[in-house]
Design an enzyme around this catalytic site. Sequence first.
Site, PDB file in Angstrom:
ATOM      1  N   LYS A 125       3.600 -22.649 -11.026  1.00 50.81           N
ATOM      2  CA  LYS A 125       4.240 -23.810 -11.333  1.00 50.81           C
ATOM      3  C   LYS A 125       4.139 -23.462 -12.977  1.00 50.81           C
ATOM      4  O   LYS A 125       3.187 -23.250 -13.673  1.00 50.81           O
ATOM      5  CB  LYS A 125       3.231 -25.185 -11.203  1.00 50.81           C
ATOM      6  CG  LYS A 125       4.175 -26.561 -11.663  1.00 50.81           C
ATOM      7  CD  LYS A 125       3.641 -27.711 -11.211  1.00 50.81           C
ATOM      8  CE  LYS A 125       4.421 -28.898 -11.431  1.00 50.81           C
ATOM      9  NZ  LYS A 125       3.708 -30.065 -10.716  1.00 50.81           N
TER      10      LYS A 125
ATOM     11  N   PHE B 172      -6.838 -32.524 -15.087  1.00 52.87           N
ATOM     12  CA  PHE B 172      -7.475 -31.773 -13.819  1.00 52.87           C
ATOM     13  C   PHE B 172      -8.718 -32.935 -13.475  1.00 52.87           C
ATOM     14  O   PHE B 172      -9.532 -32.089 -12.925  1.00 52.87           O
ATOM     15  CB  PHE B 172      -7.632 -30.472 -13.701  1.00 52.87           C
ATOM     16  CG  PHE B 172      -6.494 -29.547 -13.923  1.00 52.87           C
ATOM     17  CD1 PHE B 172      -5.383 -30.167 -13.643  1.00 52.87           C
ATOM     18  CD2 PHE B 172      -6.758 -28.075 -14.342  1.00 52.87           C
ATOM     19  CE1 PHE B 172      -4.130 -29.093 -13.944  1.00 52.87           C
ATOM     20  CE2 PHE B 172      -5.553 -27.277 -14.257  1.00 52.87           C
ATOM     21  CZ  PHE B 172      -4.389 -27.839 -14.283  1.00 52.87           C
TER      22      PHE B 172
ATOM     23  N   ASN C  24      -2.902 -30.296 -20.564  1.00 52.09           N
ATOM     24  CA  ASN C  24      -3.966 -31.216 -20.670  1.00 52.09           C
ATOM     25  C   ASN C  24      -5.346 -30.291 -20.601  1.00 52.09           C
ATOM     26  O   ASN C  24      -6.359 -30.892 -20.804  1.00 52.09           O
ATOM     27  CB  ASN C  24      -4.040 -32.455 -19.904  1.00 52.09           C
ATOM     28  CG  ASN C  24      -2.613 -33.095 -20.203  1.00 52.09           C
ATOM     29  OD1 ASN C  24      -2.354 -33.326 -21.219  1.00 52.09           O
ATOM     30  ND2 ASN C  24      -2.084 -33.570 -19.016  1.00 52.09           N
ATOM     31  N   THR C  25      -5.423 -29.022 -20.364  1.00 47.24           N
ATOM     32  CA  THR C  25      -6.560 -28.265 -20.002  1.00 47.24           C
ATOM     33  C   THR C  25      -6.489 -27.161 -21.282  1.00 47.24           C
ATOM     34  O   THR C  25      -5.576 -26.220 -21.253  1.00 47.24           O
ATOM     35  CB  THR C  25      -6.771 -27.572 -18.949  1.00 47.24           C
ATOM     36  OG1 THR C  25      -7.000 -28.572 -17.550  1.00 47.24           O
ATOM     37  CG2 THR C  25      -7.790 -26.733 -18.788  1.00 47.24           C
TER      38      THR C  25
ATOM     39  N   ASN D 144       6.588 -28.436 -15.038  1.00 46.39           N
ATOM     40  CA  ASN D 144       5.441 -29.214 -15.182  1.00 46.39           C
ATOM     41  C   ASN D 144       6.016 -30.439 -16.461  1.00 46.39           C
ATOM     42  O   ASN D 144       7.081 -30.417 -16.546  1.00 46.39           O
ATOM     43  CB  ASN D 144       4.263 -28.527 -15.799  1.00 46.39           C
ATOM     44  CG  ASN D 144       2.990 -29.116 -15.285  1.00 46.39           C
ATOM     45  OD1 ASN D 144       2.713 -30.521 -15.242  1.00 46.39           O
ATOM     46  ND2 ASN D 144       2.082 -28.534 -14.779  1.00 46.39           N
TER      47      ASN D 144
ATOM     48  N   ASN E  47       0.780 -38.276 -19.708  1.00 47.85           N
ATOM     49  CA  ASN E  47      -0.905 -38.203 -19.457  1.00 47.85           C
ATOM     50  C   ASN E  47      -1.514 -37.208 -19.772  1.00 47.85           C
ATOM     51  O   ASN E  47      -0.842 -36.281 -20.168  1.00 47.85           O
ATOM     52  CB  ASN E  47      -0.703 -38.251 -17.531  1.00 47.85           C
ATOM     53  CG  ASN E  47      -0.594 -36.995 -17.096  1.00 47.85           C
ATOM     54  OD1 ASN E  47      -2.035 -36.165 -17.118  1.00 47.85           O
ATOM     55  ND2 ASN E  47       0.422 -36.130 -16.961  1.00 47.85           N
TER      56      ASN E  47
END
Length: 362
Positions: free
Chosen positions: A215, A114, A175-176, A244, A110
């Site tokens: 995390k 966010f 993903n950020t 993660n 994925n």
Amino acid sequence: MLDLFSLGRRGLFLFDAETAHGLSVAALKTGLVPACRAPADPRLAQTVAGLRFENPLGMAAGYDKNAEVPDALLGLGFGFAEVGTLTPKAQSGNPKPRIFRLERDRAVINRLGFNNEGHEAALNRLLARGNRPGVVGVNIGANKDAPDRIADYVAGIRRFYSVASYFTANISSPNTPGLRDLQAKESLDALLSAVLAARKEEAIRAGKRLQVFLKIAPDLTEEGLDDIAEVALAHDLDGLIVSNTTLSRDGLSDRTHADEAGGLSGVPLFDKSTAVLARMRKRVGATLPIIGVGGVSSAETALEKIRAGADLVQLYSCMVYEGPALPGRIVKGLSALLDREGVSNIRDLRDTRLDHWLSAKV
């Protein structure tokens, strides 16, 4: 019931992954998925970081991004549920398509970024829960365009303090852009100083102290693990969540979407995340709580996380393939494994395979 779950899962696989996810949340909201909790087993009950858990299995953040179905998830048999990741402002995330199934590997990639409706929408839903029982954690993050990302985490602590059972600061999503930079020693020290100062102020105001977990990613170097352990132990942090998603694509047999950008989760992440869990347990010692995440698909893999040093475990991606009966099946399976092991509480098995995972080559 299992046949019904299997039929529903096959139906969801007719849709793209993100649409299927939305349909599964809708099914939980409308009650189409019945509660299927396993009978309570006192041998599975845990008190971790001062919080009482009926069993050690939790739903990881990422599924219930907007705090729509935490109680329905608890009804599936989870001992706790974590909502989010939530950012102060609503944001749409990265362009679609952005979730990809790797069916042969029982994995997911994925690059959602966010996507969520923001603090206000989630807060209203959590307020509407009232005093319902159950441990519901709030996973907080930063907006992609935030001028001060640390301030976004502080805002999450302040915004959700009245409704959260605990907090998770998510600094490890790939993903950020730039988010994982917060895992660097100086940045992490600044983040934890600010977040825990806000927690202290809110605790005085509310008359209760909520737990804060951190995390982290599975792709850290040994030096990076050293730094995180040092900073975590220097602060009044309540625990770590390991780990993660990974940027690695090692060992995949399903190459259909293997080259897609994003974080990989599911069965292929199990060995890597469990080895990192063990390495963090060795670094932080026996006292600091750790929640193990990554590739949990059965009672056996859940227990292996505990043997490697976890106090609690979480899952998400494997439910895509196993369906909503998975948490209840795992909890029942854990009870059966305790029967086999002849122990009075699952905590007695923590760290019993720590050395094995410390020497694992992943």
